[in-house]
Design a protein around this motif. Structure first.
Motif, PDB file in Angstrom:
ATOM      1  N   LEU A  36     -53.871  31.369 -13.344  1.00  0.00           N
ATOM      2  CA  LEU A  36     -53.254  30.202 -13.225  1.00  0.00           C
ATOM      3  C   LEU A  36     -52.004  30.234 -12.378  1.00  0.00           C
ATOM      4  N   VAL A  37     -51.281  29.865 -11.501  1.00  0.00           N
ATOM      5  CA  VAL A  37     -50.127  30.086 -11.000  1.00  0.00           C
ATOM      6  C   VAL A  37     -48.959  29.972 -12.136  1.00  0.00           C
ATOM      7  N   GLY A  38     -48.045  30.702 -11.914  1.00  0.00           N
ATOM      8  CA  GLY A  38     -46.998  29.333 -12.639  1.00  0.00           C
ATOM      9  C   GLY A  38     -46.294  30.271 -14.111  1.00  0.00           C
ATOM     10  N   THR A  39     -48.002  30.745 -14.603  1.00  0.00           N
ATOM     11  CA  THR A  39     -47.420  30.893 -16.344  1.00  0.00           C
ATOM     12  C   THR A  39     -47.519  32.679 -15.879  1.00  0.00           C
ATOM     13  N   GLU A  40     -46.876  33.440 -15.107  1.00  0.00           N
ATOM     14  CA  GLU A  40     -46.740  34.666 -15.532  1.00  0.00           C
ATOM     15  C   GLU A  40     -46.590  35.072 -16.518  1.00  0.00           C
ATOM     16  N   GLY A  41     -46.527  35.917 -17.431  1.00  0.00           N
ATOM     17  CA  GLY A  41     -45.401  36.277 -18.668  1.00  0.00           C
ATOM     18  C   GLY A  41     -46.159  35.586 -20.016  1.00  0.00           C
TER      19      GLY A  41
ATOM     20  N   PRO B  99     -52.523  21.569 -14.082  1.00  0.00           N
ATOM     21  CA  PRO B  99     -53.513  21.456 -15.803  1.00  0.00           C
ATOM     22  C   PRO B  99     -52.704  20.582 -16.423  1.00  0.00           C
ATOM     23  N   SER B 100     -53.076  19.585 -17.386  1.00  0.00           N
ATOM     24  CA  SER B 100     -51.963  18.758 -18.075  1.00  0.00           C
ATOM     25  C   SER B 100     -51.537  19.959 -19.372  1.00  0.00           C
ATOM     26  N   ASP B 101     -52.380  20.431 -19.622  1.00  0.00           N
ATOM     27  CA  ASP B 101     -52.315  21.045 -20.518  1.00  0.00           C
ATOM     28  C   ASP B 101     -50.434  22.362 -20.156  1.00  0.00           C
ATOM     29  N   LEU B 102     -50.353  22.584 -19.689  1.00  0.00           N
ATOM     30  CA  LEU B 102     -49.914  23.415 -19.055  1.00  0.00           C
ATOM     31  C   LEU B 102     -48.476  22.854 -18.326  1.00  0.00           C
ATOM     32  N   LEU B 103     -48.285  21.190 -17.944  1.00  0.00           N
ATOM     33  CA  LEU B 103     -47.491  20.323 -17.554  1.00  0.00           C
ATOM     34  C   LEU B 103     -46.381  20.798 -18.548  1.00  0.00           C
ATOM     35  N   ALA B 104     -46.009  21.119 -19.782  1.00  0.00           N
ATOM     36  CA  ALA B 104     -45.007  21.090 -20.396  1.00  0.00           C
ATOM     37  C   ALA B 104     -43.988  22.455 -21.239  1.00  0.00           C
ATOM     38  N   LEU B 105     -44.760  23.347 -20.235  1.00  0.00           N
ATOM     39  CA  LEU B 105     -43.948  24.440 -20.121  1.00  0.00           C
ATOM     40  C   LEU B 105     -43.149  24.716 -19.008  1.00  0.00           C
ATOM     41  N   ARG B 106     -42.958  23.588 -18.032  1.00  0.00           N
ATOM     42  CA  ARG B 106     -42.014  24.066 -17.045  1.00  0.00           C
ATOM     43  C   ARG B 106     -41.924  23.097 -16.636  1.00  0.00           C
ATOM     44  N   THR B 107     -39.849  22.813 -15.933  1.00  0.00           N
ATOM     45  CA  THR B 107     -39.597  21.183 -15.464  1.00  0.00           C
ATOM     46  C   THR B 107     -40.199  20.879 -14.290  1.00  0.00           C
ATOM     47  N   ASP B 108     -40.175  19.417 -14.077  1.00  0.00           N
ATOM     48  CA  ASP B 108     -40.784  19.717 -12.823  1.00  0.00           C
ATOM     49  C   ASP B 108     -40.138  20.247 -11.021  1.00  0.00           C
ATOM     50  N   GLU B 109     -39.273  20.919 -11.455  1.00  0.00           N
ATOM     51  CA  GLU B 109     -38.215  20.724 -10.064  1.00  0.00           C
ATOM     52  C   GLU B 109     -39.250  22.522 -10.028  1.00  0.00           C
ATOM     53  N   GLU B 110     -39.109  23.102 -11.317  1.00  0.00           N
ATOM     54  CA  GLU B 110     -39.857  24.345 -11.145  1.00  0.00           C
ATOM     55  C   GLU B 110     -40.863  24.430 -10.933  1.00  0.00           C
ATOM     56  N   TRP B 111     -42.167  23.412 -11.814  1.00  0.00           N
ATOM     57  CA  TRP B 111     -43.525  23.493 -10.638  1.00  0.00           C
ATOM     58  C   TRP B 111     -43.201  22.989  -9.554  1.00  0.00           C
ATOM     59  N   GLU B 112     -42.646  22.418  -9.065  1.00  0.00           N
ATOM     60  CA  GLU B 112     -42.349  21.541  -7.302  1.00  0.00           C
ATOM     61  C   GLU B 112     -41.818  23.183  -6.696  1.00  0.00           C
ATOM     62  N   GLU B 113     -41.007  23.942  -7.248  1.00  0.00           N
ATOM     63  CA  GLU B 113     -40.915  25.494  -6.309  1.00  0.00           C
ATOM     64  C   GLU B 113     -42.488  25.848  -6.643  1.00  0.00           C
ATOM     65  N   VAL B 114     -43.361  26.041  -7.832  1.00  0.00           N
ATOM     66  CA  VAL B 114     -44.208  26.731  -7.376  1.00  0.00           C
ATOM     67  C   VAL B 114     -45.934  26.865  -6.273  1.00  0.00           C
ATOM     68  N   ARG B 115     -45.903  25.212  -6.738  1.00  0.00           N
ATOM     69  CA  ARG B 115     -45.941  24.158  -5.431  1.00  0.00           C
ATOM     70  C   ARG B 115     -46.005  24.331  -4.392  1.00  0.00           C
ATOM     71  N   GLN B 116     -44.701  24.825  -3.866  1.00  0.00           N
ATOM     72  CA  GLN B 116     -44.161  25.269  -2.303  1.00  0.00           C
ATOM     73  C   GLN B 116     -44.644  26.409  -2.823  1.00  0.00           C
ATOM     74  N   ARG B 117     -44.809  27.348  -3.744  1.00  0.00           N
ATOM     75  CA  ARG B 117     -45.208  28.723  -2.952  1.00  0.00           C
ATOM     76  C   ARG B 117     -46.414  28.982  -3.042  1.00  0.00           C
ATOM     77  N   ILE B 118     -47.591  28.234  -3.623  1.00  0.00           N
ATOM     78  CA  ILE B 118     -48.843  28.125  -3.652  1.00  0.00           C
ATOM     79  C   ILE B 118     -49.851  27.533  -1.768  1.00  0.00           C
ATOM     80  N   CYS B 119     -48.634  26.661  -1.054  1.00  0.00           N
ATOM     81  CA  CYS B 119     -48.861  25.938  -0.330  1.00  0.00           C
ATOM     82  C   CYS B 119     -48.735  27.193   1.060  1.00  0.00           C
ATOM     83  N   ASP B 120     -47.891  27.820   0.704  1.00  0.00           N
ATOM     84  CA  ASP B 120     -47.485  29.297   1.976  1.00  0.00           C
ATOM     85  C   ASP B 120     -48.133  30.698   1.342  1.00  0.00           C
ATOM     86  N   LEU B 121     -49.325  30.106   0.381  1.00  0.00           N
ATOM     87  CA  LEU B 121     -50.401  31.675   0.286  1.00  0.00           C
ATOM     88  C   LEU B 121     -51.337  32.200   1.683  1.00  0.00           C
TER      89      LEU B 121
END
Length: 814
Positions: free
Chosen positions: A144-149, A182-204
């Motif tokens: 899943l994108v945003g879970t690198e590492g 997914p809900s079980d990944l939300l706690a891994l990053r802040t809302d701002e970080e997830w928003e950056e990842v979402r924007q990266r997905i839109c630009d794929l």
């Protein structure tokens, strides 16, 4: 599918329509339009080199369309035939006939590094992107994108590329779905970080070929009539080991609803791990109430249920709920070919990276029960739908180079110790295992096949630019495939060594160089390899490593043994310049660097010799040996039995071909004769090994070398009566059979083996279910390979098998 192919044999190279009959990689078997069912004119073509185009291409580019000359005579109105083919035919996609996707399998488009979008498995209105990390025959490992590492769980998952949750990039935005992790990944990053990842997905970036492949027609989802609060029976997809009561907890729309496994204790919900999964009307794993009862299957009560037996009427009254009506479910069908005891390969749902050997234990309607093999401790049977994307035919893993978890059978001695030390009741888990208990059990145990990756050999490359040495023919090396593998270490390396032997100037000489020394170097797997040279067959045991970490060292040392460049073959590809700088070295220098070490080798097989002996001595000895070998062969050809051991003057000549015959064909001959003499009632002193005259060992059967001396195979006829020269010895005891071995059952075979001095081996015949017909097919190589026996016990066993064969031929075959 149909396509247009160029008729290069015609004068103006016209085009004509052809139908694809069979595909084999990039090869297509085609049949011209108008041939009907006539297969005589079918032809193969390579999609990478042939002039192929989709339907309509010729007219669009102004090319001539005309059938071949033979078809024009059969079909006078071929213009009408062409119009019908162009109008009604299913054209091959242009993307597969044109660069850059030309000749690529659609599955190969989903390569490592590309992106897909995943529909959420709980809320159908949500989606998230994932990167393909690995593609194994269409089975994708997705991160899943945003879970690198992050660790693989829960950041990765395995899905087959045809799974309905998989979609091309941009699918969510195009269909109005929300991009949310997914809900079980939300706690891994802040809302701002997830928003950056979402924007990266839109630009794929979007790959048109990939979008076309994943955007194929999905099955139509029918409207349902499920309502919230209704009860049903379901299989938990995360641990499909039992059927339990479940509840429709949410209805999203007329197509999707959410089903949650019942838990009266509330433990799962309090821990935030309630088992809920998205369903539609035709989803597998959901059944009406009483389905288990009607099919004679056990229904596991929900955790916390009080009472000895589960009853749906009492349960519905207790929960104040109603059951889902029967008409809400699709009509049951049972059209498939699965039967009990069939074998297949199946994904372990508790560790999806592992694929196991599985056996079908029960079939009910569209569902099969599978017993996974290769687990350190057994687990309950899995309940799987026949259309599941997690089951595969036998050899799927081997075809795709993926490790298969299979049971490792212990030896007879170990099995006895286990039976004494560990009683059966301590090794068998309780039948009423809950999904949580099974998951905990799987988490705490290490599976025998989980480390199976260490037995998976990487690709072994043939670097034909490297120096091939004095034994290997450089021209034949250049004709070998670029690489072999990946796959099981023993199988891959055995194929590599076989190709090298066949690429030699003298295959028998290379086989002798590779044959196993008396002292094992690798503690690996002994494999019997063969070679043919000048009409003779040679056989020798070659040791092969079993684990991947030793493959590179094994390949390098094997190359040195053959006096060629250490990089000639191995897991590393040599592109331009070899690290050994072998292009500037000559045969003489290579003999100096690598060949000189051979004189110090310890444990040379009997009859072998070094390659660097003085020329003067060789010349004098060769003449003498030739004369003795000539006499030796003359005596062997006079229907006598030769018992001269390898290494005696009569058995080890210095001439190349004759020496190879002795050292290879008699590779195990001395051991065989020793074993036979140990079993004999005669004393060892009666045979004179250095005497030229034949002196067969006093065994219950004639010597192995009763046949013509030109065949070194182990499958010699051992049942001929002794020659006239051996008539003074005690004849072997004749076996009299009451019934034909062809009619023997497994129990009859076991009973016979127990009457011989091989009685401890009877359990192997019982375990492998060898009946009388199978017994008559056994020979020494088969017994050694399939029963994993050493040479001595194998010869003893084959002696009794040959007695049965002889008695069968004498009493029943006529």
């Amino acid at each position: 599918m149909k396509l247009e192919v160029c008729l290069r044999s015609e004068v103006d190279s016209p085009y004509w329509v052809a139908t694809i009959i069979t595909t084999c990689g990039q090869l297509l078997l085609l049949r011209y339009e108008g041939c009907q069912d006539d297969r005589r004119s079918d032809f193969w073509c390579d999609i990478m080199t042939a002039d192929l185009h989709p339907l309509g291409w010729s007219r669009h580019h102004g090319k001539t369309m005309r059938p071949p000359e033979g078809l024009r005579e059969k079909n006078e109105d071929w213009e009408a035939l062409l119009e019908k083919a162009l109008a009604e035919g299913c054209s091959a996609p242009a993307s597969l006939l044109e660069l850059p996707q030309r000749g690529r399998d659609p599955v190969e488009l989903l390569c490592a590094g590309c992106y897909v979008e995943l529909q959420d498995n709980v809320d159908p209105g949500l989606a998230w992107a994932a990167e393909v990390e690995e593609n194994v025959g269409g089975r994708l490992k997705l991160r899943l994108v945003g879970t690198e590492g992050l660790p693989d769980t829960p950041a990765t998952l395995w899905l087959f590329y045809l799974h309905p949750r998989l979609h091309p990039p941009g699918w969510a935005q195009e269909h109005g779905y929300t991009l949310k992790p997914p809900s079980d990944l939300l706690a891994l990053r802040t809302d701002e970080e997830w928003e950056e990842v979402r924007q990266r997905i839109c630009d794929l970036p979007q790959d048109e070929a990939l979008v076309a492949e994943l955007s194929k027609e999905q099955p139509i989802i029918a409207a349902h009539c499920f309502k919230e609060g209704m009860k049903l029976e379901a299989v938990d997809p995360t641990a499909p080991i039992s059927i339990r009561p479940a509840t429709v907890t949410k209805v999203y729309n007329d197509k999707y609803f959410l089903v949650t496994m019942d838990d009266l204790c509330g433990i799962e919900e309090s821990e935030g791990s309630s088992r809920s999964f998205l369903c539609h009307r035709d989803s597998p794993g959901i059944f009406p109430t009483q389905w288990s009862l009607k099919n004679g299957l056990p229904l596991s009560p929900p955790p916390g249920y009080q009472g000895p037996d589960f009853d749906w009427a009492d349960y519905l009254k207790q929960c104040e709920a109603e059951a889902v009506p029967q008409h809400c479910f699709p009509t049951e069908q049972s059209e498939h070919s699965f039967k009990e005891a069939m074998k297949l390969e199946a994904v372990n749902p508790l560790s999806p990276e592992n694929i196991h050997v599985a056996t079908v234990t029960r079939v009910k309607g569209q569902y099969i029960w599978l017993n996974l093999e290769g687990l350190k401790q057994p687990m309950p049977e899995l309940i799987v739908h026949v259309d599941s994307l997690d089951i595969f035919p036998v050899s799927w893993c081997e075809t795709n180079g993926y490790p298969l978890v299979y049971p490792i059978k212990p030896s007879v001695e170990k099995e006895r110790k286990v039976a004494v030390v560990q009683p059966e009741k301590h090794r068998t888990p309780p039948k009423s295992s809950s999904p949580d208990a099974v998951k905990q059990q799987m988490a705490n145990q290490s599976e025998t096949g989980q480390g199976n990756g260490k037995y998976c050999c990487p690709k072994i490359y043939f670097n034909h630019r490297c120096f091939s040495g004095p034994y290997l023919n450089k021209g034949r090396i250049a004709e070998l495939p670029q690489f072999i593998g990946p796959g099981n270490c023993v199988l891959v390396l055995k194929e590599v060594l076989t190709l090298l032997i066949n690429s030699a100037y003298k295959p028998s000489r290379v086989l002798r160089e590779l044959q196993l020394d008396q002292e094992s170097r690798w503690q690996g797997h002994g494999e019997t390899l063969k070679a043919k040279y000048k009409g003779k067959s040679y056989r020798a045991t070659v040791e092969i490593v079993r684990t991947a970490d030793r493959v590179a060292d094994f390949c390098r040392k094997t190359c040195i043994k053959l006096e060629c460049c250490p990089n000639l073959f191995g897991p590393r590809m040599v592109l331009e310049h070899c690290s050994e700088n072998c292009s500037v070295l000559t045969k003489t220098k290579y003999t100096y660097y690598y060949g000189k070490k051979k004189c110090k080798r310890v444990g040379r097989p009997p009859g072998g010799h070094t390659n660097l002996e003085a020329g003067v001595k060789r010349k004098g000895r060769r003449k003498k040996r030739r004369k003795q070998l000539f006499v030796h062969k003359k005596r062997r050809s006079s229907a006598s039995v030769d018992n001269t051991p390898v290494g005696s003057p009569l058995g080890s000549g210095e001439e190349e071909d004759l020496d190879e015959d002795d050292s290879l064909s008699d590779d195990s001959g001395s051991e065989m004769q020793d074993d036979l003499q140990d079993d004999s009632e005669q004393s060892a002193g009666k045979s004179q090994p250095t005497t030229p005259s034949p002196s067969p060992p006093a065994t219950p059967r004639p010597s192995r070398r009763r046949r013509k001396p030109c065949s070194p195979s182990f499958s010699d006829d051992e049942n001929h009566p002794p020659s006239p020269k051996t008539s003074k010895l005690e004849p072997p005891q004749k076996l009299c059979l009451d019934t034909s071995p062809l009619e023997w059952s497994v129990a009859d075979v076991v009973r016979f083996i127990r009457t011989t001095d091989c009685a401890p081996l009877a359990k192997i015949f019982l375990d492998q279910e060898i009946d009388g017909q199978a017994l008559l097919l056994l020979n020494l190589p088969t017994v050694q390979e399939c029963m994993d026996l050493k040479l001595g016990p194998a010869i003893k066993l084959c002696h009794h098998i040959e007695r049965v064969k002889l008695a069968f031929y004498q009493q029943f075959a006529t």
